[in-house]
Design a protein around this motif. Structure first.
Motif, PDB file in Angstrom:
ATOM      1  N   THR A   1       0.072  -6.399   4.665  1.00 54.63           N
ATOM      2  CA  THR A   1       0.270  -7.225   5.867  1.00 54.63           C
ATOM      3  C   THR A   1       1.454  -8.171   5.669  1.00 54.63           C
ATOM      4  N   GLY A   2       1.951  -8.686   6.784  1.00 57.79           N
ATOM      5  CA  GLY A   2       2.959  -9.754   6.722  1.00 57.79           C
ATOM      6  C   GLY A   2       4.383  -9.256   6.909  1.00 57.79           C
ATOM      7  N   GLU A   3       5.125 -10.021   7.725  1.00 54.04           N
ATOM      8  CA  GLU A   3       6.502  -9.646   8.081  1.00 54.04           C
ATOM      9  C   GLU A   3       7.389  -9.540   6.843  1.00 54.04           C
ATOM     10  N   ALA A   4       7.102 -10.325   5.819  1.00 52.45           N
ATOM     11  CA  ALA A   4       7.958 -10.340   4.612  1.00 52.45           C
ATOM     12  C   ALA A   4       8.053  -8.964   3.956  1.00 52.45           C
ATOM     13  N   LYS A   5       7.052  -8.118   4.179  1.00 51.99           N
ATOM     14  CA  LYS A   5       7.065  -6.778   3.573  1.00 51.99           C
ATOM     15  C   LYS A   5       7.513  -5.696   4.563  1.00 51.99           C
ATOM     16  N   SER A   6       7.911  -6.097   5.768  1.00 52.53           N
ATOM     17  CA  SER A   6       8.179  -5.087   6.803  1.00 52.53           C
ATOM     18  C   SER A   6       9.366  -4.186   6.440  1.00 52.53           C
ATOM     19  N   ALA A   7      10.401  -4.770   5.843  1.00 54.13           N
ATOM     20  CA  ALA A   7      11.584  -3.954   5.518  1.00 54.13           C
ATOM     21  C   ALA A   7      11.250  -2.964   4.401  1.00 54.13           C
ATOM     22  N   VAL A   8      10.597  -3.447   3.356  1.00 52.74           N
ATOM     23  CA  VAL A   8      10.295  -2.532   2.242  1.00 52.74           C
ATOM     24  C   VAL A   8       9.251  -1.497   2.673  1.00 52.74           C
TER      25      VAL A   8
ATOM     26  N   VAL B   1       3.800  -6.372   9.581  1.00 47.40           N
ATOM     27  CA  VAL B   1       4.402  -5.568   8.505  1.00 47.40           C
ATOM     28  C   VAL B   1       4.896  -4.224   9.032  1.00 47.40           C
ATOM     29  N   ALA B   2       4.277  -3.787  10.164  1.00 45.01           N
ATOM     30  CA  ALA B   2       4.655  -2.476  10.740  1.00 45.01           C
ATOM     31  C   ALA B   2       5.796  -2.610  11.732  1.00 45.01           C
ATOM     32  N   SER B   3       6.330  -3.828  11.910  1.00 43.90           N
ATOM     33  CA  SER B   3       7.275  -4.080  13.017  1.00 43.90           C
ATOM     34  C   SER B   3       8.583  -3.307  12.891  1.00 43.90           C
TER      35      SER B   3
END
Ligand code: 6PG
Length: 245
Positions: free
Chosen positions: A202-209, A239-241
């Motif tokens: 979860t979480g936007e911080a991991k969305s790119a990776v 995170v899926a964004s």
């Protein structure tokens, strides 16, 4: 591989709890026991707390559950950064798992000896009347919970680690770029042999990776989570964004 996207981390937690309850019921119905490997980190913490809550934990036959870990930091079991300590505080102190069925990695020992001892423990746990354990013949966990770091690591298999390409050992010591640096981890062959691999991210911080792991070029040396095949991914919308629909 399956990818399920939920509105927020709370919904991911509830879906993960249901997945654990259902996996346990299937395994216990089929074989009379449930062999599960827990992950560390902050994401599973809420899952363990909800699993311990009335209406969830009491839906699992804990006396048939054998608890293992996918990795451990090389610290004493009482250390706050210990994955065993976190699971004990949030879950195991609140359910009726049998002490003899809780199999921690001995983080207080030398990493090589802790890894060797854990592999021997797993080989004993996976030995059945049919014979010695073989990953290609059903020696496996029923469920492994996994997280993913912002660098694409999973368990304690970090970018550039020899553990990414390990083919023989089931458990080995590794080095983390972040403290606690010394770790012990299950290796991809053992993780991949599991009946179910459940990633909670979860979480936007991991969305790119995450987008690189799921939709980018395959290079597990750089993105070790790609070494895990046929997993079920439970994601929140943040995170899926960046995933292409
Ligand atoms: C650990 C975990 C590790 C974790 C990821 C994600 O020992 O820390 O096994 O692989 O799952 O680092 O951690 P968060 O859930 O805290 O982001």
């Amino acid at each position: 591989m399956s990818v399920e996207i939920f509105p927020d981390p709370r919904a991911v937690t509830t879906a993960a709890v249901e997945a654990v309850v259902e996996s346990a019921a299937r395994a216990i119905d089929a074989a009379g026991r449930f062999l599960v490997a827990l992950s560390g980190g902050s994401t599973p913490r809420a899952v363990f707390q909800q699993l311990a809550a009335p209406g969830y934990g009491d839906r699992i036959e804990w006396e048939a559950v054998h608890v293992f870990w996918g990795d451990e930091r090389c610290v004493p079991p009482s250390d706050p950064s210990s994955n065993f300590a976190m699971a004990t505080e949030t879950l195991l102190n609140h359910v009726e798992a049998r002490p003899g069925h809780v199999h921690r990695i001995r983080g207080e020992d030398d990493p090589e000896s802790a890894a060797g001892a854990y592999e021997r423990l797993l080989r004993r746990a996976f030995t059945t009347p049919e014979g010695p354990p073989r990953l290609d013949a059903g020696s496996r966990f029923d469920l492994i919970l996994l997280g993913m770091g912002e660098d694409g690591h999973t368990a304690s298999v970090f970018p550039g680690s020899p553990a990414v390409r390990e083919t023989q050992r089931w458990v080995m010591p590794t080095e983390s770029p972040l403290p606690p640096r010394r770790r012990v981890t299950l290796t991809p062959p053992l993780i991949n042999a599991a009946a179910e691999k459940l990633f909670l991210v979860t979480g936007e911080a991991k969305s790119a990776v995450l987008a690189r792991v799921l939709q980018g070029p395959t290079d597990p040396d750089i993105l070790p989570a790609q070494a895990i095949q046929d997993a079920r991914w439970l994601l929140d919308a943040d995170v899926a964004s960046r995933l292409e629909s």
